[in-house]
Design a protein around this motif. Structure first.
Motif, PDB file in Angstrom:
ATOM      1  N   UNK B  25       8.387  -9.106  -5.657  1.00 47.12           N
ATOM      2  CA  UNK B  25       9.024  -8.936  -4.356  1.00 47.12           C
ATOM      3  C   UNK B  25      10.145  -7.902  -4.398  1.00 47.12           C
ATOM      4  N   UNK B  26      10.677  -7.616  -5.572  1.00 45.87           N
ATOM      5  CA  UNK B  26      11.691  -6.568  -5.689  1.00 45.87           C
ATOM      6  C   UNK B  26      11.072  -5.214  -6.038  1.00 45.87           C
ATOM      7  N   UNK B  27      10.074  -5.223  -6.890  1.00 50.85           N
ATOM      8  CA  UNK B  27       9.582  -3.964  -7.457  1.00 50.85           C
ATOM      9  C   UNK B  27       8.364  -3.400  -6.745  1.00 50.85           C
ATOM     10  N   UNK B  28       7.488  -4.261  -6.254  1.00 51.82           N
ATOM     11  CA  UNK B  28       6.184  -3.793  -5.798  1.00 51.82           C
ATOM     12  C   UNK B  28       5.959  -3.992  -4.302  1.00 51.82           C
ATOM     13  N   UNK B  29       6.362  -5.140  -3.783  1.00 50.57           N
ATOM     14  CA  UNK B  29       6.082  -5.425  -2.377  1.00 50.57           C
ATOM     15  C   UNK B  29       6.668  -4.368  -1.431  1.00 50.57           C
ATOM     16  N   UNK B  31       6.949  -1.281  -1.855  1.00 57.76           N
ATOM     17  CA  UNK B  31       6.095  -0.087  -1.907  1.00 57.76           C
ATOM     18  C   UNK B  31       4.796  -0.319  -1.144  1.00 57.76           C
ATOM     19  N   UNK B  32       4.250  -1.547  -1.233  1.00 60.92           N
ATOM     20  CA  UNK B  32       3.034  -1.865  -0.472  1.00 60.92           C
ATOM     21  C   UNK B  32       3.311  -1.783   1.029  1.00 60.92           C
ATOM     22  N   UNK B  33       4.446  -2.346   1.445  1.00 65.05           N
ATOM     23  CA  UNK B  33       4.801  -2.330   2.874  1.00 65.05           C
ATOM     24  C   UNK B  33       4.962  -0.884   3.352  1.00 65.05           C
ATOM     25  N   UNK B  34       5.618  -0.075   2.531  1.00 64.52           N
ATOM     26  CA  UNK B  34       5.815   1.320   2.950  1.00 64.52           C
ATOM     27  C   UNK B  34       4.474   2.053   3.021  1.00 64.52           C
ATOM     28  N   UNK B  35       3.609   1.791   2.053  1.00 60.83           N
ATOM     29  CA  UNK B  35       2.290   2.441   2.069  1.00 60.83           C
ATOM     30  C   UNK B  35       1.509   2.035   3.323  1.00 60.83           C
ATOM     31  N   UNK B  60      11.694  -2.228   3.256  1.00 65.59           N
ATOM     32  CA  UNK B  60      10.778  -1.843   4.311  1.00 65.59           C
ATOM     33  C   UNK B  60      11.440  -1.995   5.671  1.00 65.59           C
ATOM     34  N   UNK B  61      11.204  -1.050   6.554  1.00 63.36           N
ATOM     35  CA  UNK B  61      11.718  -1.138   7.910  1.00 63.36           C
ATOM     36  C   UNK B  61      10.531  -1.449   8.804  1.00 63.36           C
ATOM     37  N   UNK B  62      10.498  -2.667   9.289  1.00 62.62           N
ATOM     38  CA  UNK B  62       9.358  -3.063  10.105  1.00 62.62           C
ATOM     39  C   UNK B  62       9.567  -2.628  11.542  1.00 62.62           C
ATOM     40  N   UNK B  63       8.484  -2.304  12.239  1.00 62.64           N
ATOM     41  CA  UNK B  63       8.605  -1.888  13.622  1.00 62.64           C
ATOM     42  C   UNK B  63       9.180  -3.015  14.476  1.00 62.64           C
ATOM     43  N   UNK B  64      10.005  -2.638  15.452  1.00 58.21           N
ATOM     44  CA  UNK B  64      10.649  -3.649  16.285  1.00 58.21           C
ATOM     45  C   UNK B  64       9.772  -4.036  17.462  1.00 58.21           C
ATOM     46  N   UNK B  65       9.445  -5.302  17.548  1.00 52.18           N
ATOM     47  CA  UNK B  65       8.714  -5.817  18.699  1.00 52.18           C
ATOM     48  C   UNK B  65       9.415  -7.102  19.090  1.00 52.18           C
ATOM     49  N   UNK B  66      10.334  -7.015  20.042  1.00 54.28           N
ATOM     50  CA  UNK B  66      11.190  -8.153  20.367  1.00 54.28           C
ATOM     51  C   UNK B  66      10.397  -9.427  20.628  1.00 54.28           C
ATOM     52  N   UNK B  67       9.359  -9.314  21.447  1.00 49.88           N
ATOM     53  CA  UNK B  67       8.628 -10.513  21.840  1.00 49.88           C
ATOM     54  C   UNK B  67       7.879 -11.124  20.660  1.00 49.88           C
ATOM     55  N   UNK B  68       7.549 -10.292  19.684  1.00 53.00           N
ATOM     56  CA  UNK B  68       6.721 -10.777  18.577  1.00 53.00           C
ATOM     57  C   UNK B  68       7.521 -11.045  17.312  1.00 53.00           C
ATOM     58  N   UNK B  69       8.849 -10.992  17.405  1.00 54.91           N
ATOM     59  CA  UNK B  69       9.663 -11.130  16.197  1.00 54.91           C
ATOM     60  C   UNK B  69       9.399 -12.432  15.458  1.00 54.91           C
ATOM     61  N   UNK B  70       9.343 -13.536  16.204  1.00 52.09           N
ATOM     62  CA  UNK B  70       9.149 -14.840  15.568  1.00 52.09           C
ATOM     63  C   UNK B  70       7.790 -14.902  14.878  1.00 52.09           C
ATOM     64  N   UNK B  71       6.761 -14.472  15.599  1.00 52.20           N
ATOM     65  CA  UNK B  71       5.422 -14.471  15.014  1.00 52.20           C
ATOM     66  C   UNK B  71       5.383 -13.600  13.770  1.00 52.20           C
ATOM     67  N   UNK B  72       6.072 -12.487  13.874  1.00 49.89           N
ATOM     68  CA  UNK B  72       6.074 -11.560  12.739  1.00 49.89           C
ATOM     69  C   UNK B  72       6.728 -12.189  11.512  1.00 49.89           C
TER      70      UNK B  72
END
Lengths: 58, 253
Positions: B25-29, B31-35, B60-72
């Motif tokens: 979760x520190x080293x690899x995840x 990079x996967x999220x960014x890819x 990782x910077x995830x896209x902002x979707x206010x309505x879907x934040x909880x689901x995300x």
């Protein structure tokens, strides 16, 4: 003496065959299920693990 | 004996899997999220390096979707939970196979026929290094050849290296014809060549892919060293398996 020793060793080794095979087969099954199974559900569950362990994924 | 060998492999593998998951979760995840951001087109390779403040190793910077934040957030928790679980299962599989190899060595060639570092390096060579020489660890979005072809080559490469590593460590393979035959078996999949993707424009930044490959191999080596050390603690060389309290507790039903 040597016959007794050999006989004892053979019996001991014969007793090891089953656990060793069981361990190897079960381990291989786990590796294949996590790394290679093609079901969509398994692929989704193991996606990041496959990438992070070097298994072919997509 | 069956249960003690099985529980030794599973316990060693499960502990290793948890440790690998923690490091992942520190080293690899990240990079996967960014890819995946490149894979989905959220980021585009050209000109992204200057514009992306997170860099290749940042959070990782995830896209902002206010309505879907909880689901995300739920989705991320489920995804990470499944990753921990499947890493534990995968390393338990490695633990069982390595435990079987260790027990075989001791039964056939003596209790000191193999050391923990030798077992670790053999596992790493067979299940990580050899396959990655032809099929480098792949990020989401990287183009690759047909999946079943790659899987078949991966298995061939791992099996050949595992077989040769086991034989060489067991007996040293004294004869030169034997050594050459072992070398040929190990090298054969590589001479045959791993399935390669068609030439195309890369989607993932090369520096991201390079960092990812290095980290996957590094983490795998750490995992194998940990797994072998744990196996030797749970299966001591005097032949009395499972001396530890935790192993006995699992073993007693």
């Amino acid at each position: 003496m040597s016959a007794t020793t050999l006989s004892t060793a053979s019996v001991q080794h014969a007793g090891l065959v089953r656990p060793i095979l069981t361990s190897a087969v079960l381990g291989t099954f786990l590796i294949f299920a996590a790394g290679f199974a093609s079901s969509d559900a398994l692929h989704a569950a193991t996606h990041d693990t496959r990438h992070a362990t070097g298994f072919p994924c997509h | 004996m069956t249960r003690s060998l099985l529980s030794g492999g599973v316990i060693a593998g499960a502990i290793t899997g948890l440790a690998v998951a923690f490091l992942q979760f520190f080293l690899i995840q990240p990079l996967i999220i960014e890819a995946e951001r490149y894979e989905t087109g959220e980021l585009v390779l050209m000109g992204v390096a200057q514009d992306d403040p997170s860099g290749s190793s940042g959070d990782p910077v995830l896209p902002a979707h206010d309505a879907d934040d909880a689901d995300e957030e739920v989705g991320i928790v489920v995804r990470n939970g499944l990753t921990v679980l499947t890493l534990v299962l995968t390393w338990s599989g490695f633990g069982l196979v390595a435990g079987a190899a260790l027990a075989t060595h001791r039964a056939l060639w003596g209790p000191h026929s193999i050391s923990a570092p030798a077992l670790a390096l053999s596992g790493f060579a067979a299940f990580a290094l050899s396959p990655s020489l032809g099929l480098p660890p792949e990020l989401p979005g990287m183009l690759a050849a047909d999946l079943s072809d790659r899987q078949m080559w991966w298995v061939m490469s791992a099996a050949a290296t595992a077989t040769v590593a086991g034989l060489f460590l067991a007996s040293g393979v004294k004869s030169w014809p034997g050594r050459l035959a072992g070398l040929a078996l190990m090298v054969a999949p590589h001479l045959l060549g791993a399935p390669q993707p068609p030439a195309s424009v890369p989607v993932i930044p090369p520096d991201l892919a390079a960092l990812y490959s290095a980290r996957v191999l590094g983490l795998s080596l750490i995992g194998w060293l940990a797994l072998a050390s744990l196996l030797f603690r749970l299966m001591p060389e005097d032949g009395r398996e499972q001396p530890t309290a935790v192993a006995e507790a699992v073993d007693t039903r």
